[in-house]
Design an enzyme around this catalytic site. Structure first.
Site, PDB file in Angstrom:
ATOM      1  N   CYS A   1     -30.784 -18.007  17.695  1.00 41.86           N
ATOM      2  CA  CYS A   1     -32.212 -18.249  17.746  1.00 41.86           C
ATOM      3  C   CYS A   1     -32.678 -18.160  19.189  1.00 41.86           C
ATOM      4  CB  CYS A   1     -32.546 -19.633  17.177  1.00 41.86           C
ATOM      5  SG  CYS A   1     -34.319 -20.003  17.135  1.00 41.86           S
TER       6      CYS A   1
ATOM      7  N   HIS B   1     -34.997 -16.328   8.375  1.00 44.06           N
ATOM      8  CA  HIS B   1     -35.003 -17.116   9.616  1.00 44.06           C
ATOM      9  C   HIS B   1     -36.438 -17.309  10.129  1.00 44.06           C
ATOM     10  CE1 HIS B   1     -33.037 -18.098  13.668  1.00 44.06           C
ATOM     11  NE2 HIS B   1     -34.308 -17.924  13.994  1.00 44.06           N
ATOM     12  N   GLU B   2     -37.204 -16.228  10.169  1.00 38.05           N
ATOM     13  CA  GLU B   2     -38.562 -16.314  10.713  1.00 38.05           C
ATOM     14  C   GLU B   2     -39.498 -17.061   9.767  1.00 38.05           C
ATOM     15  OE1 GLU B   2     -38.865 -15.756  13.730  1.00 38.05           O
ATOM     16  OE2 GLU B   2     -37.012 -14.639  14.007  1.00 38.05           O
TER      17      GLU B   2
ATOM     18  N   HIS C   1     -39.104 -20.683  10.315  1.00 33.64           N
ATOM     19  CA  HIS C   1     -39.832 -21.181  11.478  1.00 33.64           C
ATOM     20  C   HIS C   1     -41.260 -21.602  11.106  1.00 33.64           C
ATOM     21  CE1 HIS C   1     -37.189 -20.926  14.865  1.00 33.64           C
ATOM     22  NE2 HIS C   1     -37.006 -19.622  14.789  1.00 33.64           N
TER      23      HIS C   1
END
Length: 198
Positions: free
Chosen positions: A116, A158-159, A162
């Site tokens: 990250c 992953h994004e 976030h």
């Protein structure tokens, strides 16, 4: 910044905006990184400027994706420029993303190294579904959808995480996260508070 011609990149909703300013990377532990992000409601010049800055920052940090919270902005939007399993590059912008993952017999987890930009310089194994589809809205408020496998599937998950206030460290064991923290401390000097901005 990548040097390939546009023909080598899949950009179904148009190219990523250019001309942005590289901003310092926001780190794990900063409150904005650990809470759900505000939904994008205005598809205007301010959003386009934010996204251009995100793109510039992602490339300066040699990343494949970046969410707005990673430059300290509380907005549910991410950008990406990432290869799939076959090495074909996909680029896009997704506001207010939702992710759809395989279930039942179609669900296969792939354990691979993950890192990250907000916890830079270290990687550890993290298991995620091997394919993913993300839907949301583009820069002009139009519906967008991206689906992929390999690193692209991992990036999309992953994004999107976030934008919900989840970092990949939340998805690994406490022991693995502690080890990751020790490794990051060793390389912290390589990533000053201003990184990747000058």
């Amino acid at each position: 910044m990548p040097t390939e011609s546009p023909a080598d990149v899949h950009a179904p909703y148009g190219p990523l905006p250019e001309g942005g300013t590289v901003r310092p990377m926001t780190r794990w532990g900063t409150p904005v990184m650990h809470r759900p992000q505000a939904q994008v409601t205005a598809y205007d010049d301010a959003l386009r400027e934010l996204v251009a800055d995100m793109v510039a920052t992602m490339y300066a940090a040699d990343g494949v994706g970046l969410a707005a919270c990673q430059i300290g902005v509380d907005q549910a939007v991410f950008v990406f420029d990432c290869p799939d399993e076959r090495g074909e590059r996909w680029v896009g912008v997704v506001c207010n993303p939702t992710v759809t993952l395989p279930e039942g017999k179609d669900r296969r987890l792939e354990a691979d190294d993950e890192g990250c930009l907000s916890f830079p310089g270290v990687f550890t194994e993290c298991a995620r579904p091997d394919v993913a589809r993300v839907e949301g809205f583009g820069l002009d408020g139009e519906p967008v959808s991206f689906e992929g496998d390999g690193l692209l599937a991992r990036c999309l998950q992953h994004e999107t995480d976030h934008t919900y206030g989840t970092v990949f460290g939340d998805r690994i064991s406490a022991k693995a996260r502690k080890k990751l923290g020790k490794e990051q401390a060793k390389v912290a000097d390589d990533f000053p508070d201003t990184w990747p901005a000058e």
